[in-house]
Design an enzyme around this catalytic site. Structure first.
Site, PDB file in Angstrom:
ATOM      1  N   LEU A 135       0.811  -1.218   0.000  1.00 41.70           N
ATOM      2  CA  LEU A 135       0.000   0.000   0.000  1.00 41.70           C
ATOM      3  C   LEU A 135       0.845   1.269   0.000  1.00 41.70           C
ATOM      4  CD1 LEU A 135      -2.929  -1.005   2.401  1.00 41.70           C
ATOM      5  CD2 LEU A 135      -2.718  -1.303  -0.081  1.00 41.70           C
ATOM      6  N   LYS A 136       2.154   1.122   0.140  1.00 41.67           N
ATOM      7  CA  LYS A 136       3.093   2.249  -0.001  1.00 41.67           C
ATOM      8  C   LYS A 136       2.652   3.468   0.816  1.00 41.67           C
ATOM      9  CE  LYS A 136       4.387   0.923  -4.749  1.00 41.67           C
ATOM     10  NZ  LYS A 136       3.323  -0.079  -5.028  1.00 41.67           N
TER      11      LYS A 136
END
Length: 245
Positions: free
Chosen positions: A72-73
């Site tokens: 999901l960075k």
């Protein structure tokens, strides 16, 4: 906070392969997953699938025995990023990531959020330079360094903050292992078996080349998910990697 064991109910795999699940349809995704063996790979769940299907989808994959890289960075103010990383750990994922460009305070906060999870904490990895980016893309952002030099600068910051490793291109792996040591994990997208379409990645390598370069975990998507026999494709990739080791 509920501490969730990250691997107690899941199969153990020694494969460095992480299959990127990129489906618009939940049934299609699960049909694919049911064709493969958790001993042959881990699975990556990204923004689109997590937004569409939520944490329950991750739990269903875990119940089938798979370790999950939650891609999901996270990139936000330190407190928000830390809470997001802790939520991922609560979910019991194997790996979670943040953007190194979020800065040292954000990465340190994310790392500290995992301390209560002890040995059950997921690996915490930072994204350096997206593999789709070229020098011209960085120049548009005011960055005059090459992708490789900028990635190395961000990787150094990541290690200083105590994270487990970085997402980087395979071309950077040799240099990174020399500079940051064997314990600093390298996770590499843009891996394509020989003869595969490069897709939207700009900096790619074969699995064998990536292993030789020092990559610890290699993300492979369409060459597996679009294979007519994904289980056999995975076994062939793993066999090739074992021969190359």
């Amino acid at each position: 906070m509920t501490l969730t064991a990250s691997s107690s109910s899941r199969a153990v795999t020694n494969s460095p392969v992480v299959v990127a699940l990129d489906y618009h349809n939940r049934d299609a995704a699960m049909a694919f997953v049911d064709k493969i063996d958790p001993r042959d790979c881990r699975l990556k769940v990204g923004k689109e699938m997590f937004t569409l299907f939520g944490p329950q989808f991750v739990s269903e994959l875990q119940q089938r025995g798979f370790d999950i890289f939650l891609d999901l960075k996270f990139h936000d103010i330190p407190n928000t990023a830390a809470h997001a990383v802790a939520a991922a750990a609560d979910l019991g994922v194997w790996m979670v990531n943040v953007h190194a460009s979020g800065g040292a305070r954000m990465m340190a906060a994310a790392r500290e959020a995992l301390v209560p999870f002890g040995k059950d904490a997921p690996l915490l990895i930072a994204v350096t330079v997206l593999t789709s980016m070229e020098a011209s893309d960085l120049a548009d952002l005011g960055v005059t360094l090459s992708p490789a030099d900028y990635a190395e600068r961000l990787a150094a910051l990541t290690q200083k903050c105590g994270l487990d490793g970085v997402v980087c291109s395979a071309q950077e792996a040799v240099r990174f292992k020399q500079v940051f040591g064997q314990e600093f994990k390298l996770v590499t997208p843009g891996i394509r078996p020989q003869g595969s379409d490069a897709g939207d990645q700009r900096r790619i390598m074969t699995p064998e080349q990536a292993l030789s370069a020092g990559v610890d975990y290699m993300v492979i998507g369409r060459p597996v998910t679009q294979s007519v026999d994904p289980a056999q494709t995975l076994k062939a990739i793993n066999a090739s990697l074992q021969r190359s080791a």
